[in-house]
Scaffold this motif. Structure first.
Motif, PDB file in Angstrom:
ATOM      1  N   LYS A   1     -19.096  45.324 -48.290  1.00  0.00           N
ATOM      2  CA  LYS A   1     -19.017  43.920 -48.670  1.00  0.00           C
ATOM      3  C   LYS A   1     -19.817  43.690 -49.956  1.00  0.00           C
ATOM      4  N   SER A   2     -19.807  42.454 -50.438  1.00  0.00           N
ATOM      5  CA  SER A   2     -20.558  42.140 -51.651  1.00  0.00           C
ATOM      6  C   SER A   2     -22.041  42.418 -51.421  1.00  0.00           C
ATOM      7  N   GLY A   3     -22.708  42.823 -52.464  1.00  0.00           N
ATOM      8  CA  GLY A   3     -24.122  43.165 -52.346  1.00  0.00           C
ATOM      9  C   GLY A   3     -24.327  44.504 -51.661  1.00  0.00           C
ATOM     10  N   ASP A   4     -23.257  45.287 -51.572  1.00  0.00           N
ATOM     11  CA  ASP A   4     -23.287  46.622 -50.957  1.00  0.00           C
ATOM     12  C   ASP A   4     -23.672  46.612 -49.483  1.00  0.00           C
ATOM     13  N   ARG A   5     -23.518  45.453 -48.816  1.00  0.00           N
ATOM     14  CA  ARG A   5     -23.716  45.432 -47.365  1.00  0.00           C
ATOM     15  C   ARG A   5     -22.547  46.171 -46.732  1.00  0.00           C
ATOM     16  N   LYS A   6     -22.800  46.845 -45.613  1.00  0.00           N
ATOM     17  CA  LYS A   6     -21.748  47.610 -44.948  1.00  0.00           C
ATOM     18  C   LYS A   6     -21.673  47.219 -43.485  1.00  0.00           C
ATOM     19  N   GLN A   7     -20.438  47.241 -42.965  1.00  0.00           N
ATOM     20  CA  GLN A   7     -20.236  47.011 -41.541  1.00  0.00           C
ATOM     21  C   GLN A   7     -18.960  47.728 -41.125  1.00  0.00           C
ATOM     22  N   ALA A   8     -18.856  48.024 -39.846  1.00  0.00           N
ATOM     23  CA  ALA A   8     -17.681  48.706 -39.327  1.00  0.00           C
ATOM     24  C   ALA A   8     -16.455  47.800 -39.448  1.00  0.00           C
ATOM     25  N   PHE A   9     -15.302  48.412 -39.737  1.00  0.00           N
ATOM     26  CA  PHE A   9     -14.056  47.660 -39.772  1.00  0.00           C
ATOM     27  C   PHE A   9     -13.836  47.032 -38.405  1.00  0.00           C
ATOM     28  N   ASP A  10     -13.487  45.758 -38.378  1.00  0.00           N
ATOM     29  CA  ASP A  10     -13.325  45.021 -37.130  1.00  0.00           C
ATOM     30  C   ASP A  10     -11.948  44.355 -37.099  1.00  0.00           C
ATOM     31  N   ARG A  11     -11.065  44.926 -36.310  1.00  0.00           N
ATOM     32  CA  ARG A  11      -9.703  44.402 -36.201  1.00  0.00           C
ATOM     33  C   ARG A  11      -9.706  42.956 -35.704  1.00  0.00           C
ATOM     34  N   VAL A  12     -10.573  42.643 -34.750  1.00  0.00           N
ATOM     35  CA  VAL A  12     -10.622  41.295 -34.184  1.00  0.00           C
ATOM     36  C   VAL A  12     -11.005  40.273 -35.258  1.00  0.00           C
ATOM     37  N   LYS A  13     -11.974  40.613 -36.091  1.00  0.00           N
ATOM     38  CA  LYS A  13     -12.398  39.708 -37.163  1.00  0.00           C
ATOM     39  C   LYS A  13     -11.252  39.471 -38.154  1.00  0.00           C
ATOM     40  N   LEU A  14     -10.533  40.531 -38.485  1.00  0.00           N
ATOM     41  CA  LEU A  14      -9.381  40.418 -39.377  1.00  0.00           C
ATOM     42  C   LEU A  14      -8.319  39.518 -38.755  1.00  0.00           C
ATOM     43  N   GLU A  15      -8.041  39.740 -37.473  1.00  0.00           N
ATOM     44  CA  GLU A  15      -7.032  38.949 -36.774  1.00  0.00           C
ATOM     45  C   GLU A  15      -7.427  37.472 -36.716  1.00  0.00           C
ATOM     46  N   GLN A  16      -8.706  37.194 -36.490  1.00  0.00           N
ATOM     47  CA  GLN A  16      -9.176  35.810 -36.424  1.00  0.00           C
ATOM     48  C   GLN A  16      -9.036  35.105 -37.772  1.00  0.00           C
ATOM     49  N   SER A  17      -9.355  35.796 -38.860  1.00  0.00           N
ATOM     50  CA  SER A  17      -9.264  35.141 -40.164  1.00  0.00           C
ATOM     51  C   SER A  17      -7.814  34.869 -40.548  1.00  0.00           C
ATOM     52  N   ILE A  18      -6.910  35.779 -40.188  1.00  0.00           N
ATOM     53  CA  ILE A  18      -5.491  35.546 -40.469  1.00  0.00           C
ATOM     54  C   ILE A  18      -4.957  34.427 -39.577  1.00  0.00           C
ATOM     55  N   ALA A  19      -5.347  34.432 -38.310  1.00  0.00           N
ATOM     56  CA  ALA A  19      -4.901  33.376 -37.387  1.00  0.00           C
ATOM     57  C   ALA A  19      -5.390  32.002 -37.854  1.00  0.00           C
ATOM     58  N   LEU A  20      -6.598  31.950 -38.376  1.00  0.00           N
ATOM     59  CA  LEU A  20      -7.134  30.686 -38.879  1.00  0.00           C
ATOM     60  C   LEU A  20      -6.302  30.176 -40.058  1.00  0.00           C
ATOM     61  N   ALA A  21      -5.924  31.073 -40.959  1.00  0.00           N
ATOM     62  CA  ALA A  21      -5.092  30.678 -42.098  1.00  0.00           C
ATOM     63  C   ALA A  21      -3.709  30.214 -41.638  1.00  0.00           C
ATOM     64  N   CYS A  22      -3.222  30.769 -40.535  1.00  0.00           N
ATOM     65  CA  CYS A  22      -1.878  30.449 -40.031  1.00  0.00           C
ATOM     66  C   CYS A  22      -1.869  29.321 -39.006  1.00  0.00           C
ATOM     67  N   ARG A  23      -3.047  28.748 -38.736  1.00  0.00           N
ATOM     68  CA  ARG A  23      -3.162  27.709 -37.715  1.00  0.00           C
ATOM     69  C   ARG A  23      -2.240  26.533 -38.018  1.00  0.00           C
ATOM     70  N   LYS A  24      -1.534  26.090 -36.978  1.00  0.00           N
ATOM     71  CA  LYS A  24      -0.588  24.968 -37.057  1.00  0.00           C
ATOM     72  C   LYS A  24       0.562  25.229 -38.030  1.00  0.00           C
ATOM     73  N   ARG A  25       0.878  26.501 -38.230  1.00  0.00           N
ATOM     74  CA  ARG A  25       2.025  26.893 -39.048  1.00  0.00           C
ATOM     75  C   ARG A  25       3.051  27.542 -38.129  1.00  0.00           C
ATOM     76  N   ASP A  26       4.256  27.677 -38.594  1.00  0.00           N
ATOM     77  CA  ASP A  26       5.311  28.292 -37.793  1.00  0.00           C
ATOM     78  C   ASP A  26       5.246  29.822 -37.920  1.00  0.00           C
ATOM     79  N   VAL A  27       4.095  30.360 -37.516  1.00  0.00           N
ATOM     80  CA  VAL A  27       3.869  31.801 -37.552  1.00  0.00           C
ATOM     81  C   VAL A  27       3.474  32.209 -36.131  1.00  0.00           C
ATOM     82  N   SER A  28       4.233  33.123 -35.564  1.00  0.00           N
ATOM     83  CA  SER A  28       3.987  33.513 -34.171  1.00  0.00           C
ATOM     84  C   SER A  28       2.809  34.479 -34.073  1.00  0.00           C
ATOM     85  N   ALA A  29       2.251  34.561 -32.878  1.00  0.00           N
ATOM     86  CA  ALA A  29       1.163  35.508 -32.611  1.00  0.00           C
ATOM     87  C   ALA A  29       1.642  36.934 -32.860  1.00  0.00           C
ATOM     88  N   GLU A  30       2.908  37.191 -32.562  1.00  0.00           N
ATOM     89  CA  GLU A  30       3.475  38.528 -32.798  1.00  0.00           C
ATOM     90  C   GLU A  30       3.506  38.857 -34.293  1.00  0.00           C
TER      91      GLU A  30
END
Length: 159
Positions: free
Chosen positions: A53-82
């Motif tokens: 990440k910025s500032g050379d911070r490091k963390q393990a890749f997290d699929r759940v975090k990625l999924e949450q950020s995409i779901a938040l962007a798609c909230r109340k849109r015609d985009v299915s969970a699938e």
């Protein structure tokens, strides 16, 4: 598999089927102690990937975090969970198959932007507003006009 209800260590698999375009296995389980039913997903993990990440911070890749950020962007849109799950799985595969043990967070952000651009223009703009740190309404207007121009031109370029 430990039961999420009573924490007993033994459960029986009642049903298995492929999920996420055959990238995972969905299993219905039943606890042999309390009888509760629950679902688990098994995914192949090709390698441990660290996100830089910025500032050379490091963390393990997290699929759940990625999924949450995409779901938040798609909230109340015609985009299915699938559709969200397929996008997340595709990005995870790209990340894991780079052959690198570390990946810059901005590369993952660009992968998300590419996927959302094709999926839903409003979700794309929402994600971009956070990812690119829009600070004024003018930033939204300029970015939205590039999305509209790309849609009119049909090149799918977005910028």
């Amino acid at each position: 598999m430990r039961c999420p209800f009573c924490a007993h260590d033994d459960s029986q698999v009642k049903d298995s089927r492929p999920a996420e375009d055959n990238a995972a296995i969905r299993r219905r389980r039943q606890c042999s102690s309390c009888g509760a039913r629950f679902t688990t997903f098994e995914r192949v993990q090709l390698r441990e990937v660290t996100v830089v990440k910025s500032g050379d911070r490091k963390q393990a890749f997290d699929r759940v975090k990625l999924e949450q950020s995409i779901a938040l962007a798609c909230r109340k849109r015609d985009v299915s969970a699938e559709q969200i799950d397929q996008l997340v799985s595709g990005i995870q595969r790209q990340v894991e198959t780079t052959g690198e043990s570390e990946i810059a967070s901005h590369r993952i952000g660009e992968m998300v932007m590419d996927g959302l651009r094709q999926l839903d223009s409003v979700a794309y703009i929402r994600f971009a507003s956070v990812y690119r740190d829009f600070s004024e309404a003018r930033d939204f207007e300029e970015f939205a006009s590039t999305v509209q121009d790309a849609a009119k031109g049909g090149n799918g370029d977005g910028e």
